[in-house]
Scaffold this motif. Structure first.
Motif, mmCIF file in Angstrom:
data_model
loop_
_atom_site.group_PDB
_atom_site.id
_atom_site.type_symbol
_atom_site.label_atom_id
_atom_site.label_comp_id
_atom_site.label_asym_id
_atom_site.label_seq_id
_atom_site.Cartn_x
_atom_site.Cartn_y
_atom_site.Cartn_z
ATOM 1 N N GLY A 117 0.824 -1.209 0.000
ATOM 2 C CA GLY A 117 0.000 0.000 0.000
ATOM 3 C C GLY A 117 0.855 1.254 0.000
ATOM 4 N N GLY A 118 1.928 1.232 0.788
ATOM 5 C CA GLY A 118 2.830 2.377 0.824
ATOM 6 C C GLY A 118 3.485 2.620 -0.525
ATOM 7 N N VAL A 122 3.166 5.889 -3.117
ATOM 8 C CA VAL A 122 4.338 6.597 -3.657
ATOM 9 C C VAL A 122 4.281 6.640 -5.181
ATOM 10 C CG1 VAL A 122 6.851 6.631 -3.801
ATOM 11 C CG2 VAL A 122 5.754 5.906 -1.705
ATOM 12 N N ALA A 123 3.867 5.521 -5.798
ATOM 13 C CA ALA A 123 3.766 5.478 -7.258
ATOM 14 C C ALA A 123 2.782 6.529 -7.767
ATOM 15 C CB ALA A 123 3.331 4.080 -7.710
ATOM 16 N N ILE A 124 1.645 6.650 -7.082
ATOM 17 C CA ILE A 124 0.657 7.665 -7.472
ATOM 18 C C ILE A 124 1.215 9.063 -7.225
ATOM 19 C CG2 ILE A 124 -1.662 8.568 -7.036
ATOM 20 C CD1 ILE A 124 -1.592 5.853 -8.448
ATOM 21 N N THR A 260 -5.094 6.697 -1.118
ATOM 22 C CA THR A 260 -4.348 7.739 -1.833
ATOM 23 C C THR A 260 -5.221 8.957 -2.082
ATOM 24 O OG1 THR A 260 -3.073 5.994 -2.935
ATOM 25 C CG2 THR A 260 -2.913 8.202 -3.847
ATOM 26 N N VAL A 261 -6.461 8.720 -2.514
ATOM 27 C CA VAL A 261 -7.367 9.838 -2.814
ATOM 28 C C VAL A 261 -7.701 10.611 -1.544
ATOM 29 C CG1 VAL A 261 -9.679 10.447 -3.619
ATOM 30 C CG2 VAL A 261 -8.330 8.758 -4.864
ATOM 31 N N ASN A 307 -1.615 3.171 4.750
ATOM 32 C CA ASN A 307 -0.229 3.340 4.306
ATOM 33 C C ASN A 307 -0.138 4.077 2.971
ATOM 34 O OD1 ASN A 307 1.913 1.712 6.106
ATOM 35 N ND2 ASN A 307 -0.068 0.681 6.196
ATOM 36 N N SER A 308 -1.090 3.826 2.073
ATOM 37 C CA SER A 308 -1.076 4.547 0.799
ATOM 38 C C SER A 308 -1.446 6.016 0.998
ATOM 39 C CB SER A 308 -2.036 3.899 -0.202
ATOM 40 O OG SER A 308 -3.370 3.961 0.259
ATOM 41 N N ALA A 309 -2.205 6.313 2.068
ATOM 42 C CA ALA A 309 -2.594 7.700 2.346
ATOM 43 C C ALA A 309 -1.389 8.583 2.649
ATOM 44 C CB ALA A 309 -3.578 7.751 3.523
#
Length: 498
Positions: A117-118, A122-124, A260-261, A307-309
């Motif tokens: 998720g992390g 980062v990719a986004i 992420t959003v 984690n993606s946040a």
């Protein structure tokens, strides 16, 4: 390409790598201690960064934050005490898995999907930073009001059992959130002359009380050791992960996108991302009845989301200088301190430093895998500690975390009061998760409602005037209408006669 090569040279310097490693260990420790949040880890590092160059300073903050968000999952699963607010959404789910003897699988899923998720976030961040930031910058108080309403609607889905009890818990949380200074009139509300209550009911002591202290009370009343009754051998955390990944890969993608959003929306952050992702997971699941009983599906969504946040929150911070959460608010201060004024020009003036941040993010998430494995293996020994030693030590950490957030005994008293209150609620079948959600989003809801009413001169039409606000408003009201319809006798599905 020259800037990217320079960035690699800046990051893979022995001094910078040593700073990253030290910050990773520090973040892992802070995140694993109930009450010591990722924001606190970031804040504690700021004085140290005064004496560092920009790259090691940012490396310390990025790494410590990423580690702390993951490490909060460890006490959540083992002791039902989320180390950070971002782990609170699925603390019950993780703990139920542990009680069923699935601690290894739970921790393995948390670790692997936190790393993935992390990296997704980062990719986004690298690919779509300007695009997502442009969407986020269009959000005004009207959009944030509907976003808060949509988030609060999640309370119906995260509460296990009776939806009415979930709503009751949510309204209690919203009521508690009104204590303090009125955001519009500036008048004290429900403070009863107490100076400490002017700042409102602090979220962290409440979280510690509701989850940690209530669990300690439950263990004391039942004369059982909290966590210590779960005697498990240290096994293979990665056994069964392949089957989980094959079955729930769509959940990972959905949770990472949601995280992420939401991370890219100023003021939201990893904790709200986790709550929303967990609720969406339950709503979309083919077996929602399993949620709250130790079901891995919701954990995959939530741990990917929080984690993606982190990566998402850096998008508005870097591109527009607008903090995505409390952590990036601190980061923006550090950027200014280092002469990197956040905004579109930072990509032109110091591109090598921006690329260095991206590389550090990837490095921090990859480093999370071995360090997380060591942390979990070490933390498992907690389950073997005798009850008469374990409970007082946990209580001391809870008291330290609560005191640190308020710098007074008020935080400790609040923690105890909320712990007893949370225990009483759960003894009567009322879940505490919706209450925490109400407390998290209540301030956001009220402030944006009052701001919007002032802007619209008291007209409710203004809430649907703007395209994004109108879309969110219609979506939220349709969701409310659907839930109301299902609650009515004629809206429920009738069993088919044989």
């Amino acid at each position: 390409m020259g800037a990217i090569a320079t960035a690699f040279g800046l990051v893979f310097d022995p001094y910078v790598l040593a700073i990253i490693m030290g910050s990773a260990v520090f973040g892992m420790f802070v995140g694993a201690m109930p009450g010591l949040t990722a924001t606190m880890a970031t804040a504690l590092l700021v004085p140290v960064t005064f004496f560092m160059a920009p790259v090691p300073a940012l490396g310390a903050i990025v790494t410590a934050t990423a580690m702390a968000i993951f490490a909060g999952d460890i006490p959540a699963a083992m002791l039902r005490m989320p180390g950070t607010p971002a782990s609170a959404a699925y603390a019950d789910e993780s703990y139920e898995m542990t009680k069923k003897g699935q601690l290894d699988l739970c921790m393995g899923v948390n670790l692997v999907f936190s790393v993935l998720g992390g990296i997704f976030g980062v990719a986004i961040l690298v690919l779509l930073a300007p695009v997502l930031a442009e969407v986020a910058i269009n959000f005004s108080s009207f959009e944030y009001f509907w976003l808060a309403c949509l988030g609060l609607t999640c309370a119906v889905f995260i509460g296990t059992g009776d939806p009415l009890k979930g709503l009751l818990s949510l309204f209690i949380g919203l009521a508690i959130g009104t204590v303090g200074i009125d955001p519009a009139a500036g008048q004290p509300r429900f403070t009863f002359g107490n100076v400490d209550l002017l700042s409102g009911i602090n979220f962290i002591p409440t979280l510690i009380g509701m989850f940690a202290v209530s669990e300690l009370l439950r263990g004391a009343v039942t004369m059982e050791a909290t966590g210590a009754r779960i005697q498990q051998a240290v096994g293979n955390m990665f056994a069964g992960l392949g089957a989980v990944a094959r079955r729930y890969w769509k959940n990972f993608i959905r949770g990472s996108v949601i995280g992420t959003v939401i991370g890219a929306l100023p003021g939201a952050g990893a904790d709200i991302a986790a709550w929303v992702s967990y609720a969406v997971s339950k709503k979309m699941s083919k077996e929602p009845e399993k949620f709250g009983t130790g079901h891995i599906e919701g954990i995959v969504d939530s741990t990917s989301a929080n984690n993606s946040a982190l990566g998402g929150a850096w998008i508005p911070a870097l591109v527009f200088g607008i903090p995505g959460d409390s952590i990036t608010a601190i980061v923006i201060g550090v950027l200014y301190m280092k002469g990197m004024n956040p905004g579109p020009t930072v990509f032109l003036q110091t591109p090598e430093l921006i690329y260095a941040v991206f590389i550090i993010f990837i490095l921090a998430n990859l480093l999370m895998f071995p360090l997380g494995w060591v942390a979990i293996k070490s933390a498992k020994q907690i389950l073997r500690v005798p009850r008469n030693i374990l409970l007082p030590v946990i209580l001391i950490f809870c008291m330290v975390g609560s005191f640190a957030m308020t710098n007074s005994l008020y935080g400790v008293v609040l923690m105890v009061v909320m712990g007893v209150f949370g225990w009483l609620l759960e003894e009567h079948g009322i879940p505490v998760a919706p209450l925490i959600l109400g407390l998290v989003l209540g301030e956001m809801l009220e402030q944006n409602f009052m701001s919007s009413m002032i802007k619209a001169s008291g007209s409710f039409v203004g809430f649907l005037d703007r395209p994004i606000a109108g879309t969110l408003g219609v979506l939220t009201m349709l969701l409310w209408a659907m839930m109301a319809w299902k609650a009515l006798p004629f809206g429920r599905r009738q069993p088919v006669a044989a």
